[in-house]
Design a protein around this motif. Structure first.
Motif, short mmCIF file in Angstrom:
data_model
loop_
_atom_site.label_atom_id
_atom_site.label_comp_id
_atom_site.label_asym_id
_atom_site.label_seq_id
_atom_site.Cartn_x
_atom_site.Cartn_y
_atom_site.Cartn_z
N LEU A 209 0.83 -1.20 0.00
CA LEU A 209 0.00 0.00 0.00
C LEU A 209 0.86 1.26 0.00
N ALA A 210 1.91 1.27 0.82
CA ALA A 210 2.79 2.44 0.89
C ALA A 210 3.50 2.68 -0.44
N LEU A 211 3.99 1.61 -1.05
CA LEU A 211 4.68 1.74 -2.34
C LEU A 211 3.72 2.21 -3.43
N PHE A 212 2.48 1.69 -3.40
CA PHE A 212 1.47 2.13 -4.36
C PHE A 212 1.19 3.62 -4.22
N MET A 213 0.98 4.08 -2.98
CA MET A 213 0.68 5.50 -2.76
C MET A 213 1.85 6.37 -3.22
N LEU A 214 3.07 5.95 -2.92
CA LEU A 214 4.24 6.73 -3.32
C LEU A 214 4.35 6.81 -4.84
N ALA A 215 4.22 5.67 -5.51
CA ALA A 215 4.36 5.64 -6.96
C ALA A 215 3.28 6.47 -7.64
N LEU A 216 2.03 6.32 -7.17
CA LEU A 216 0.92 7.03 -7.81
C LEU A 216 0.99 8.53 -7.55
N LEU A 235 5.86 5.27 -16.61
CA LEU A 235 6.47 4.19 -15.83
C LEU A 235 5.92 4.15 -14.42
N LEU A 236 5.84 5.32 -13.77
CA LEU A 236 5.34 5.37 -12.40
C LEU A 236 3.88 4.94 -12.31
N LEU A 237 3.06 5.34 -13.27
CA LEU A 237 1.66 4.95 -13.25
C LEU A 237 1.50 3.45 -13.49
N ILE A 238 2.33 2.88 -14.37
CA ILE A 238 2.28 1.44 -14.59
C ILE A 238 2.70 0.69 -13.32
N VAL A 239 3.77 1.16 -12.70
CA VAL A 239 4.24 0.55 -11.46
C VAL A 239 3.15 0.62 -10.38
N SER A 240 2.51 1.77 -10.27
CA SER A 240 1.45 1.92 -9.26
C SER A 240 0.28 0.98 -9.54
N LEU A 241 -0.06 0.78 -10.81
CA LEU A 241 -1.14 -0.14 -11.16
C LEU A 241 -0.78 -1.57 -10.78
N VAL A 242 0.46 -1.96 -11.07
CA VAL A 242 0.91 -3.31 -10.71
C VAL A 242 0.88 -3.50 -9.20
N LEU A 243 1.36 -2.49 -8.47
CA LEU A 243 1.35 -2.57 -7.01
C LEU A 243 -0.08 -2.64 -6.47
N LEU A 244 -1.00 -1.89 -7.07
CA LEU A 244 -2.39 -1.92 -6.62
C LEU A 244 -2.99 -3.30 -6.84
N ILE A 245 -2.75 -3.89 -8.00
CA ILE A 245 -3.28 -5.23 -8.27
C ILE A 245 -2.69 -6.23 -7.28
#
Length: 474
Positions: A209-216, A235-245
């Motif tokens: 959750l923390a990594l998702f919030m930071l990336a997004l 890249l950051l938005l893709i990373v945040s989507l992967v982390l969210l999933i």
């Protein structure tokens, strides 16, 4: 599984709420105090206008990470305990900012101040651990009113002291003094909550959750500056989507999740959270936009009123005061009408206000009317949304439920800031310094559409039968 730590006792509502109101007044004060001083801090530290934006950005990023974590830890270990830690962090950050010899330590201080955003969820949880029904709603209304008024006082005092006192260090020590008093209150006069959730901590879930919030949030911050076509933003938005999933998959499988997604997705709560996200988009996404619109020279830009900062501050102050009125009034309206109806009223006011702005942006009386209607609507939503979430959440998940509300508002504001920036850019002629009026009108139409969506999803929200007579619990 929840656990009640003490036998039920009768307490006066004022015992729980009274000192928390001062705590939330302090929260608003801190949020408002630094804003008029940002330019002075940049000059004192000899950094550029672009660099000083990180003074706000890093605190927002830290808030996005810390709110759900500290709110959940409050459900586990005690909301007062986490509130003490959160206030101590903000105090330490204020001291560091005041005495910092350079920009790096100043930014560290702002990161340490991230937990400021979790104060309100923890305070609402403290109220609901001992007070229910109409009295609890009034308590939440008092907190929101105090937050709004505190921000107004902080903004005015910060500007006045920044102008009157030559030593910036002395000016920046004022928040530390107020926070020190706040620490004394929370360590001596506020009772602890009485219900605990499972002591198991979902470390993997919190990390994802923390990594998702930071990336997004960082990706959206970059999008405001360089647009959504930037390789780093993509890249950051893709990373945040992967982390969210990954976070969702993990939370649905783990026995004791960091956030109970099934509760969040329940028919009682998901429409409220959607509305909270939309509310955050409009509330935070249009703040700077309104200022630039009012300040625009009508002769040069073809719109606006050419107001100076002093006049614009009157608009800001008026909206804040009406917001405080709406937050204070919502429990009194909810008693005869129902709290869901009050939320629908707030959304309706916001729809009307943005329609008036889109259609009557050139007529000052209409703009003033729109600001007034919008201020009242904002106040109703500021008070009623977290109050209803706290009522609908299980007693051992009040902290994390209201923490999710705060996080969704933050995410909504970040998303809107990026999207609205793209809209204004699209309506800016090559070489022009300001956007065309079509950009502002488009943003207001988007706000109308967003609130219409919120209104529709609220219609399917199912609220349990209300009982405003149960006012005092443990």
């Amino acid at each position: 599984m929840s656990e009640t730590l003490t036998a039920p006792i009768r307490v006066k509502a004022g015992t729980v709420v009274g000192f928390l109101v001062f705590v939330e007044l302090t929260s608003g004060f801190i949020q408002g105090y630094y804003l008029p001083l940002i330019a002075a801090i940049a000059g004192h530290l000899q950094v550029s206008d672009a660099d000083i934006t990180w003074f706000v950005t890093l605190q927002s990023l830290a808030a996005g990470v810390s709110v759900p974590i500290l709110a959940k830890l409050g459900d586990i270990f005690g909301h007062r305990r986490m509130l003490r830690i959160a206030i101590a962090c903000v105090f330490a950050g204020a001291v560091l900012i005041a005495f910092s010899p350079g920009f790096t330590l100043t930014l560290v201080g702002r990161v340490i101040q991230g937990p400021l955003a979790v104060w309100l969820p923890l305070e609402i949880a403290l109220i609901h651990s001992r007070i229910k029904g109409e009295t609890a709603r009034k308590g939440v209304g008092f907190l929101i009113s105090a937050l709004t008024i505190g921000a107004l006082i902080g903004g005015i005092l910060g500007g006045v002291l920044g102008t009157a006192i030559s030593s910036l260090t002395v000016v920046l020590l004022v928040p530390a003094v107020v926070l020190a008093l706040c620490l004394v209150i929370v360590f001596t006069l506020i009772p602890e909550s009485t219900t605990r959730t499972s002591p198991k901590i979902d470390g993997v879930g919190f990390t994802l959750l923390a990594l998702f919030m930071l990336a997004l949030l960082f990706g959206l911050r970059m999008a405001q500056a360089s647009g959504f076509g930037s390789a780093l933003v993509i890249l950051l938005l893709i990373v945040s989507l992967v982390l969210l999933i990954g976070f969702i998959v993990w939370e649905l499988r783990v026995k004791v999740p960091a956030i109970d997604l099934r509760l969040i997705a329940s028919r009682a709560l998901w429409p409220i959270f959607v509305t909270s996200f939309v509310f955050g988009m409009v509330l935070f996404g249009t703040q700077s936009l309104i200022t630039t619109f009012l300040a625009a020279d009508p002769d040069a830009a073809g719109y606006g009123f050419g107001f100076n900062p002093g006049v614009i501050s009157l608009f800001t102050a008026g909206t804040a005061l009406l917001g405080a009125v709406g937050a204070f009034a919502f429990p009194y309206l909810a008693k005869p009408l129902g709290i869901k109806t009050v939320i629908l009223m707030g959304v309706s006011f916001a729809i009307i206000a943005n329609i008036v702005l889109a259609a009557g942006y050139a007529v000052l009386p209409l703009v003033v009317t729109a600001f007034c209607v919008n201020g009242l609507g904002i106040g109703l939503l500021l008070g009623a949304l977290p109050a209803l979430i706290a009522e609908l959440a299980p007693s051992d998940q009040t902290g994390i439920a209201t923490g999710v509300y705060n996080s969704l508002r933050t995410l909504g504001g970040a998303v809107a800031g990026a999207i609205f920036g793209v809209i204004l850019t699209a309506f800016t002629a090559p070489g022009a310094a300001v956007a065309g009026v079509g950009g502002y009108v488009t943003v207001w139409i988007v706000c109308v559409a967003l609130f219409v969506v919120a209104f529709l999803v609220l219609l399917v929200q199912r609220t349990p039968v209300e009982d405003a007579t149960k006012e005092v619990v443990a």
